[in-house]
Design a protein around this motif. Structure first.
Motif, mmCIF file in Angstrom:
data_model
loop_
_atom_site.group_PDB
_atom_site.id
_atom_site.type_symbol
_atom_site.label_atom_id
_atom_site.label_comp_id
_atom_site.label_asym_id
_atom_site.label_seq_id
_atom_site.Cartn_x
_atom_site.Cartn_y
_atom_site.Cartn_z
ATOM 1 N N VAL A 133 29.378 95.477 64.244
ATOM 2 C CA VAL A 133 28.089 96.042 64.659
ATOM 3 C C VAL A 133 27.705 97.103 63.631
ATOM 4 O O VAL A 133 28.509 97.983 63.322
ATOM 5 C CB VAL A 133 28.158 96.711 66.061
ATOM 6 N N VAL A 134 26.509 96.973 63.060
ATOM 7 C CA VAL A 134 26.056 97.976 62.090
ATOM 8 C C VAL A 134 24.749 98.585 62.591
ATOM 9 O O VAL A 134 24.063 97.998 63.418
ATOM 10 C CB VAL A 134 25.852 97.370 60.685
ATOM 11 N N LYS A 135 24.425 99.781 62.064
ATOM 12 C CA LYS A 135 23.229 100.480 62.552
ATOM 13 C C LYS A 135 22.391 100.950 61.376
ATOM 14 O O LYS A 135 22.906 101.605 60.454
ATOM 15 C CB LYS A 135 23.689 101.684 63.379
ATOM 16 N N CYS A 136 21.107 100.620 61.401
ATOM 17 C CA CYS A 136 20.198 101.040 60.330
ATOM 18 C C CYS A 136 20.029 102.560 60.400
ATOM 19 O O CYS A 136 19.723 103.102 61.467
ATOM 20 C CB CYS A 136 18.844 100.347 60.510
ATOM 21 N N ILE A 137 20.241 103.242 59.275
ATOM 22 C CA ILE A 137 20.143 104.706 59.327
ATOM 23 C C ILE A 137 18.677 105.158 59.385
ATOM 24 O O ILE A 137 18.399 106.308 59.669
ATOM 25 C CB ILE A 137 20.879 105.410 58.166
ATOM 26 N N TYR A 138 17.753 104.248 59.121
ATOM 27 C CA TYR A 138 16.331 104.600 59.189
ATOM 28 C C TYR A 138 15.791 104.435 60.613
ATOM 29 O O TYR A 138 15.350 105.389 61.226
ATOM 30 C CB TYR A 138 15.514 103.751 58.206
ATOM 31 N N CYS A 139 15.834 103.192 61.135
ATOM 32 C CA CYS A 139 15.196 102.961 62.444
ATOM 33 C C CYS A 139 16.194 103.022 63.594
ATOM 34 O O CYS A 139 15.794 102.914 64.749
ATOM 35 C CB CYS A 139 14.460 101.629 62.453
ATOM 36 N N LYS A 140 17.505 103.177 63.269
ATOM 37 C CA LYS A 140 18.571 103.322 64.277
ATOM 38 C C LYS A 140 18.838 102.040 65.075
ATOM 39 O O LYS A 140 19.545 102.071 66.078
ATOM 40 C CB LYS A 140 18.283 104.452 65.287
ATOM 41 N N ARG A 141 18.241 100.922 64.638
ATOM 42 C CA ARG A 141 18.463 99.663 65.350
ATOM 43 C C ARG A 141 19.836 99.113 64.980
ATOM 44 O O ARG A 141 20.267 99.213 63.826
ATOM 45 C CB ARG A 141 17.364 98.680 64.957
ATOM 46 N N GLU A 142 20.516 98.527 65.977
ATOM 47 C CA GLU A 142 21.839 97.950 65.710
ATOM 48 C C GLU A 142 21.718 96.452 65.426
ATOM 49 O O GLU A 142 20.849 95.786 65.965
ATOM 50 C CB GLU A 142 22.755 98.165 66.916
ATOM 51 N N MET A 143 22.609 95.947 64.560
ATOM 52 C CA MET A 143 22.664 94.518 64.279
ATOM 53 C C MET A 143 24.077 94.013 64.525
ATOM 54 O O MET A 143 25.038 94.660 64.117
ATOM 55 C CB MET A 143 22.280 94.242 62.815
ATOM 56 N N LYS A 144 24.163 92.835 65.189
ATOM 57 C CA LYS A 144 25.474 92.245 65.454
ATOM 58 C C LYS A 144 25.825 91.255 64.352
ATOM 59 O O LYS A 144 24.997 90.945 63.506
ATOM 60 C CB LYS A 144 25.459 91.563 66.817
ATOM 61 N N GLU A 145 27.049 90.728 64.431
ATOM 62 C CA GLU A 145 27.595 89.891 63.363
ATOM 63 C C GLU A 145 26.656 88.755 62.943
ATOM 64 O O GLU A 145 26.407 88.556 61.748
ATOM 65 C CB GLU A 145 28.945 89.319 63.791
ATOM 66 N N ASN A 146 26.113 88.008 63.927
ATOM 67 C CA ASN A 146 25.267 86.852 63.548
ATOM 68 C C ASN A 146 24.001 87.306 62.815
ATOM 69 O O ASN A 146 23.536 86.658 61.886
ATOM 70 C CB ASN A 146 24.926 85.995 64.775
ATOM 71 N N GLU A 147 23.468 88.473 63.218
ATOM 72 C CA GLU A 147 22.271 88.977 62.535
ATOM 73 C C GLU A 147 22.627 89.454 61.123
ATOM 74 O O GLU A 147 21.866 89.266 60.182
ATOM 75 C CB GLU A 147 21.662 90.142 63.316
ATOM 76 N N VAL A 148 23.807 90.054 60.990
ATOM 77 C CA VAL A 148 24.269 90.516 59.680
ATOM 78 C C VAL A 148 24.402 89.318 58.744
ATOM 79 O O VAL A 148 23.883 89.306 57.630
ATOM 80 C CB VAL A 148 25.622 91.263 59.809
ATOM 81 N N THR A 149 25.083 88.267 59.227
ATOM 82 C CA THR A 149 25.310 87.069 58.422
ATOM 83 C C THR A 149 23.999 86.459 57.940
ATOM 84 O O THR A 149 23.892 86.013 56.805
ATOM 85 C CB THR A 149 26.078 86.016 59.265
ATOM 86 N N ASP A 150 23.001 86.470 58.799
ATOM 87 C CA ASP A 150 21.717 85.845 58.440
ATOM 88 C C ASP A 150 20.842 86.721 57.550
ATOM 89 O O ASP A 150 19.811 86.259 57.065
ATOM 90 C CB ASP A 150 20.913 85.508 59.709
ATOM 91 N N ASN A 151 21.212 87.969 57.370
ATOM 92 C CA ASN A 151 20.305 88.876 56.659
ATOM 93 C C ASN A 151 20.897 89.521 55.416
ATOM 94 O O ASN A 151 20.400 90.546 54.946
ATOM 95 C CB ASN A 151 19.778 89.950 57.620
ATOM 96 N N ILE A 152 21.985 88.913 54.893
ATOM 97 C CA ILE A 152 22.567 89.428 53.650
ATOM 98 C C ILE A 152 21.790 88.868 52.470
ATOM 99 O O ILE A 152 21.474 87.699 52.450
ATOM 100 C CB ILE A 152 24.055 89.050 53.557
#
Lengths: 305, 151
Positions: B132-151
């Motif tokens: 789980v990662v968190k954008c330091i700008y908008c504070k939104r969290e992303m889970k593994e599948n979203e991370v994989t799709d957005n690299i």
């Protein structure tokens, strides 16, 4: 110490900072009531950059700065300024910081105020970033509860309306984690708190979630109402059907206990009936007026000498 | 049974091993591959360590830090072997950085980093497993599948 610091999120403030802002706001309230002229911000300039419509927030910042003896500059409508020519926010900020001593920004995108604070050597105050945060509204909200109920701890706070997109709600809930309070969140199912906000709060705050106010209204100390935004509903009939269930009328105020209050960040549309305004529960106009001493306190603590 | 190599050895280059089965093509997708890089891929190869794994061997190519960081997000279990003259001269596991800068795109379309500002996206790691990662700008969290799709 807030001197020269930006305020992007309510979590940028320590517990001491919060208390100091409230103490300072009390002093400012006395100044306002005594009509004494202040010259705390003498030669300083506050710039307001509002990329979204606002009446209260922008005017209250400008009023606060002028009451402190400082002056204000403000961007004309973003549609007629260089923003419409495609200038980045980063560039705008790098220019405006040389024109002013403190910058107040409202922007439709989340993270805009944080970005502005990274590009500015002058302190930046977030006056709302998309559905992100609105920390000065939260300071005003907390100050209102303190002034009207004596303290924030041990209160039952019910927040009703659009909890998903309402930035005032996100900042307020984050701030309430510092206090010993019970929070009930009342909203239609499609406007419940987003998972990412709920996950951040669930272990820090005692939260009950409901789609009906009925069960909680007679035990609530603070009923915090926000606007159900029509544009959030794809089915307009659904909106028309729901709005009645999330409307406070004189009948609801009769169910509320003594010394309980109704708050609203304003503007309100249909969610609080005008007949409520004259009841002793209605504190939303008072809440808006507290915006001045709170913002005076904040500006003087951040950008004062 | 005679032991044979499904994928031949490389003389010089990088072996990315222990990639979770099925993720090799995704890993390959984020690497900078040039004309002189011959590539062998093993998909769903039986492994001792995890049941099935994927393997990628790239000749004449040593990975950059940003590529290793990307692999650590896609395949945290991956190991990297640097080969010179058919010999492994260095072997290490990928290490997830504490801050992820300029690698991921924030999935929040309303995030300021998606609006053409001169900044790189930046995320802090909230949890490594599950990711789980968190954008330091908008504070939104992303889970593994979203991370994989957005690299």
């Amino acid at each position: 110490m807030l001197k020269n610091k930006s305020l992007v999120s309510i979590s940028d403030l320590s517990d001491d900072d919060l208390n100091n802002v409230f103490l300072e706001a009390d002093k400012m309230l006395d100044y306002i009531n005594s009509s004494k002229k202040l010259d705390i911000m003498g030669s300083k300039i506050l710039a307001t950059l509002f990329y979204e419509p606002s009446t209260r927030t922008r005017l209250s910042f400008e009023s606060a700065m002028q009451r402190l003896g400082g002056s204000t500059i403000s961007m004309a409508d973003s549609k007629t300024s260089s923003v419409s020519k495609g200038e980045t926010l980063a560039d705008t900020i790098r220019i405006i910081e040389s024109y002013s001593d403190i910058i107040v920004i409202r922007h439709p995108l989340e993270g805009a105020a944080f970005l502005a604070s990274k590009f500015s050597s002058k302190p930046v105050i977030n006056a709302g970033d998309g559905s992100g945060e609105h920390p000065t509204q939260t300071l005003v909200d907390l100050y209102t509860i303190k002034k009207e109920l004596g303290e924030i701890n041990n209160k039952k706070i019910t927040i009703m309306g659009d909890l998903k997109y309402g930035r005032t709600v996100h900042s307020l809930l984050m701030a309430l984690t510092r206090y010993n309070v019970d929070v009930t969140l009342v909203s239609p199912e499609n406007l419940r708190l987003s998972d990412y906000v709920y996950n951040e709060l669930k272990n820090k705050l005692n939260i009950t979630i409901s789609d009906s106010l009925e069960k909680y209204i007679n035990d609530t100390d603070v009923l915090y109402v926000t606007r159900l935004q029509k544009e959030r509903f794809t089915d307009k009939n659904e909106y028309s059907k729901l709005i009645g269930s999330y409307r406070i009328t004189a009948k609801e105020t009769e169910k509320m206990k003594n010394n309980s209050i109704i708050m609203h960040p304003l503007p309100r549309v249909d969610e609080i009936s005008p007949e409520v305004d004259s009841t002793d529960k209605a504190k939303y106009f008072k809440q808006a007026s507290y915006g001045i001493p709170v913002r005076m306190a904040l500006i003087s603590m951040i950008a004062g000498d | 049974m005679e032991k044979t190599l499904k994928i031949s050895k490389i003389r010089e280059g990088t072996v990315i091993d222990h990639i979770p089965a099925g993720k090799a093509l995704k890993v390959l997708d984020i690497l900078n591959i040039y004309e002189n890089n011959s590539i062998s891929i093993g998909i769903r190869v039986l492994s001792n360590k995890i049941e099935y794994k994927d393997v990628i061997k790239i000749e004449n190519r040593f990975l950059e830090k940003i590529e290793l960081d990307k692999i650590s997000l896609l395949a945290p279990s991956a190991t990297i072997s640097i080969i010179k003259n058919y010999v492994i001269i260095e072997k290490f596991s990928v290490d997830m950085p504490s801050k992820i800068k300029g690698i991921l795109k924030c999935t929040n379309q309303n995030c300021i980093t998606n609006s053409g500002e001169p900044v790189k996206s930046e995320f802090s790691i909230i949890s490594k497993k599950p990711l789980v990662v968190k954008c330091i700008y908008c504070k939104r969290e992303m889970k593994e599948n979203e991370v994989t799709d957005n690299i």
